[in-house]
Write a protein that holds these residues in place. Structure first.
Motif, short mmCIF file in Angstrom:
data_model
loop_
_atom_site.label_atom_id
_atom_site.label_comp_id
_atom_site.label_asym_id
_atom_site.label_seq_id
_atom_site.Cartn_x
_atom_site.Cartn_y
_atom_site.Cartn_z
N TYR A 35 0.86 -1.20 0.00
CA TYR A 35 0.00 0.00 0.00
C TYR A 35 0.89 1.24 0.00
O TYR A 35 1.70 1.44 0.90
CB TYR A 35 -0.92 0.00 1.22
N ILE A 36 0.74 2.05 -1.03
CA ILE A 36 1.45 3.32 -1.16
C ILE A 36 0.42 4.42 -1.06
O ILE A 36 -0.54 4.46 -1.82
CB ILE A 36 2.20 3.40 -2.50
N ASN A 37 0.64 5.31 -0.12
CA ASN A 37 -0.32 6.39 0.09
C ASN A 37 0.41 7.73 0.17
O ASN A 37 1.41 7.86 0.87
CB ASN A 37 -1.11 6.16 1.38
N ILE A 86 -2.00 3.62 -4.14
CA ILE A 86 -1.62 2.48 -4.99
C ILE A 86 -1.72 1.23 -4.11
O ILE A 86 -0.96 1.09 -3.15
CB ILE A 86 -0.21 2.63 -5.58
N ILE A 87 -2.66 0.37 -4.44
CA ILE A 87 -2.93 -0.82 -3.63
C ILE A 87 -2.57 -2.04 -4.46
O ILE A 87 -3.13 -2.26 -5.54
CB ILE A 87 -4.40 -0.87 -3.20
N GLN A 88 -1.63 -2.83 -3.96
CA GLN A 88 -1.21 -4.05 -4.64
C GLN A 88 -1.79 -5.24 -3.88
O GLN A 88 -1.38 -5.53 -2.75
CB GLN A 88 0.31 -4.13 -4.71
N VAL A 89 -2.76 -5.89 -4.50
CA VAL A 89 -3.44 -7.04 -3.88
C VAL A 89 -2.78 -8.31 -4.41
O VAL A 89 -2.89 -8.62 -5.60
CB VAL A 89 -4.94 -7.04 -4.21
N PRO A 90 -2.05 -9.03 -3.56
CA PRO A 90 -1.34 -10.23 -4.05
C PRO A 90 -2.31 -11.36 -4.38
O PRO A 90 -3.49 -11.33 -4.02
CB PRO A 90 -0.43 -10.60 -2.87
N GLU A 115 -7.42 -9.30 -7.13
CA GLU A 115 -5.98 -9.39 -7.28
C GLU A 115 -5.49 -8.40 -8.35
O GLU A 115 -6.15 -8.20 -9.36
CB GLU A 115 -5.57 -10.81 -7.67
N GLY A 116 -4.32 -7.81 -8.10
CA GLY A 116 -3.76 -6.88 -9.07
C GLY A 116 -3.39 -5.55 -8.41
O GLY A 116 -3.38 -5.41 -7.18
N VAL A 117 -3.09 -4.56 -9.26
CA VAL A 117 -2.69 -3.23 -8.79
C VAL A 117 -3.80 -2.23 -9.09
O VAL A 117 -4.29 -2.15 -10.22
CB VAL A 117 -1.38 -2.79 -9.48
N HIS A 118 -4.19 -1.51 -8.07
CA HIS A 118 -5.28 -0.53 -8.19
C HIS A 118 -4.72 0.84 -7.84
O HIS A 118 -4.12 1.03 -6.78
CB HIS A 118 -6.44 -0.89 -7.25
N ILE A 119 -4.93 1.81 -8.75
CA ILE A 119 -4.40 3.17 -8.57
C ILE A 119 -5.59 4.13 -8.47
O ILE A 119 -6.46 4.15 -9.35
CB ILE A 119 -3.48 3.57 -9.73
N TYR A 120 -5.62 4.91 -7.40
CA TYR A 120 -6.72 5.85 -7.17
C TYR A 120 -6.15 7.25 -6.89
O TYR A 120 -5.09 7.39 -6.25
CB TYR A 120 -7.56 5.43 -5.97
N ASP A 121 -6.87 8.24 -7.35
CA ASP A 121 -6.62 9.63 -6.97
C ASP A 121 -7.94 10.14 -6.40
O ASP A 121 -8.77 10.71 -7.09
CB ASP A 121 -6.19 10.45 -8.18
N LYS A 142 -10.29 5.25 1.59
CA LYS A 142 -9.55 4.84 2.78
C LYS A 142 -9.23 3.36 2.67
O LYS A 142 -10.13 2.55 2.50
CB LYS A 142 -10.35 5.13 4.05
N PHE A 143 -7.94 3.04 2.76
CA PHE A 143 -7.51 1.65 2.70
C PHE A 143 -7.66 1.01 4.08
O PHE A 143 -7.21 1.57 5.08
CB PHE A 143 -6.05 1.58 2.24
N VAL A 144 -8.31 -0.15 4.12
CA VAL A 144 -8.56 -0.84 5.39
C VAL A 144 -7.54 -1.95 5.61
O VAL A 144 -7.00 -2.12 6.71
CB VAL A 144 -9.99 -1.40 5.43
N GLY A 145 -7.24 -2.73 4.58
CA GLY A 145 -6.27 -3.81 4.75
C GLY A 145 -6.43 -4.88 3.69
O GLY A 145 -7.24 -4.75 2.75
#
Length: 513
Positions: free
Chosen positions: A219-221, A227-231, A249-255, A260-263
């Motif tokens: 998780y990059i914030n 940028i959320i990388q779901v393995p 699964e995959g990489v999700h990019i949000y602006d 809010k990322f929970v986990g």
């Protein structure tokens, strides 16, 4: 959204063109456009003099003489000439007679020094691997590797910076070096962005560098950038505008300022609850218990279920081999062979035979299981231990101790429950058996008591038939008194219990001491 393999192999420098609102700086420029090349050469001493004296290697106020001021090789000497600065190189020098009134000698300096600053004169040697930071006419200046000479009152040198520094900041100039496998966090015009790997040069007075972040982090914030990388084998949990979402699964990019990322959660977890979203797995041999619109649900079909509803609530998972699975009005009852299920439907007894029963009625109450197999009860005094003897008095007032076990089974469960009650059956069998044995022993003299040769209970009719058969064949038809009383007692108890209570006395074992 992209796969993890695509994200790993992606050239991150292309992100600036594909997603400029997140990965590109509006005021980025080529470093060649803001960095100043050297204007003198270490291998050409005259180049220092020419840069300092307006293009001439010889200063106007002096002349070479054999007896003047000595400037050794590798040195320069500063001259103050009527408010201006001139520089002379190696040799002997004398001030011309027409300049004596307004000209004076300044300090001698070694050209080996990296920085010489005397009044308006500045010489800076920017060594390999460095940048020089200076100010000219109030504006920032970046000096490239090499020798720089200026004779300008508006020029001032500030400091040296290593070219390997993550961030070089000088007034409005910024040089950001993002190493491979990282992103640079910046703020431009109060808008946050991420810089991909590479060197970025920016001319912006309101630019702010906020540090580096590893590009492989899950998780990059950076403020509203996510940028959320779901393995593989996981799901991502986020809230967007207070609405829950599950990410594949995959990489999700949000602006988005409202995200809010929970986990992260493993898909192998039996249940994932995220706001109104319920994701659960029912494996073979399990039953899922849940509520939907205030109605109970018992889910037996194996699979993965995803439900997004505020009216849904997952309760738990139960093993399908559990005999009683109940949620609200719904029940799954498994009655094994050798027992029955006791239920009451609208207050009426309903006995369940062996098998799997599905009940969906609020007025159908499960009361328990009742064994129909043969059971044994030790005949002991009330409150005594199981190995205590039952004391009985004979006809001649002699106390004897008897150890006895009664075996019985429920032949008609409905009759037994209605007549006796499920929890009172053992008590009835025990108390009636003790009372009957006491009566038999009390009517028998001590000398007549003997061990019975017939261990099993039988009906009175069967007993009479046995006696008649023995008489017809000329055999003895009158057994010992104890056996006779014992067998008659069991035969009467057997028939009475079976007819009245639906209980069958199957055997009695008596030891006399």
């Amino acid at each position: 959204h992209m796969s993890l393999s695509e994200w790993t192999s992606l050239d991150k420098t292309t992100l600036a063109s594909s997603l400029p609102t997140i990965f590109a700086v509006d005021t980025e420029c080529e470093i060649e456009s803001i960095i100043r090349p050297p204007n003198a050469d270490d291998n050409d001493p005259d180049s220092i003099l020419k840069a300092a004296n307006g293009g001439s290697a010889l200063a106007r106020p002096v002349r070479r003489v054999p007896w003047g001021w000595l400037v050794q090789v590798g040195e320069i000497m500063v001259l103050h000439d009527n408010g201006n600065i001139q520089v002379v190189g190696p040799g002997r020098w004398s001030i011309k007679w027409n300049h004596l009134l307004f000209t004076s000698w300044g300090p001698r300096k070694s050209v080996r020094d990296d920085l010489i600053s005397v009044s308006n004169f500045t010489m800076v040697r920017v060594r390999r691997g460095q940048l020089g930071l200076a100010v000219e006419n109030g504006k920032p200046v970046l000096l490239q590797e090499g020798l720089h000479v200026y004779n300008n009152p508006l020029f001032s040198f500030v400091e040296f910076k290593g070219v390997d520094a993550q961030h070089v900041s000088h007034i409005s100039y910024h040089v950001v070096r993002v190493p491979r496998g990282s992103f640079g966090k910046i703020k431009e015009q109060n808008r946050v962005k991420l810089l991909p790997e590479g060197t970025h040069t920016v001319n912006n007075a309101v630019f702010e560098y906020c540090g580096l972040v590893d590009s492989i982090e899950a998780y990059i914030n950076h403020s509203n950038i996510h940028i959320i990388q779901v393995p593989k084998g996981s799901v991502g949990l986020v809230n967007e505008s207070n609405f829950p979402r599950l990410l594949s699964e995959g990489v999700h990019i949000y602006d988005s300022p409202t995200l809010k990322f929970v986990g992260l959660k493993s898909k192998l977890e039996p249940q994932i609850i995220h706001g109104t979203i319920s994701r659960f797995r029912v494996q073979k041999g399990e039953v899922g218990l849940a509520w939907l619109d205030n109605e109970p649900m018992l889910i037996e079909d194996p699979g993965t279920y995803l439900i997004d509803s505020s009216n849904f609530k997952f309760v738990s998972l139960k093993s399908a081999v559990e005999k009683n699975i109940t949620l609200g009005a719904k029940k799954i009852l498994t009655v094994n062979a050798g027992e029955v299920g006791v239920t009451f439907k609208a207050g009426t007894l309903a006995v369940l035979v062996p098998g799997r029963h599905y009940i969906d009625a609020i007025d159908h109450i499960f009361d328990g299981f009742l064994s129909t197999q043969q059971l044994a009860i030790k005949l002991t005094p009330e409150g005594a231990t199981d190995d205590a003897l039952l004391t009985c008095e004979t006809k001649d007032l002699v106390n004897i101790g008897i150890r006895a076990d009664v075996f019985y089974r429920i032949s008609d469960p409905e009759q037994a429950i209605m007549q006796v009650g499920r929890e009172f059956i053992p008590e009835l069998v025990k108390e009636t058996s003790i009372a009957t044995l006491n009566n038999i022993i009390r009517s028998t003299a001590l000398g007549e008591i003997a061990q019975s040769s017939q261990p099993s209970a039988q009906s009175e009719a069967e007993h009479q038939n046995g006696v008649q058969t023995a008489q017809a064949m000329g055999a003895a038809s009158a057994p010992l008194f104890f056996d006779k009383a014992h067998d008659q007692f069991l035969a009467k108890l057997h028939d009475d219990f079976k007819a009245r209570y639906g209980l069958e006395i199957t055997n009695i074992r008596i030891e006399q001491f």
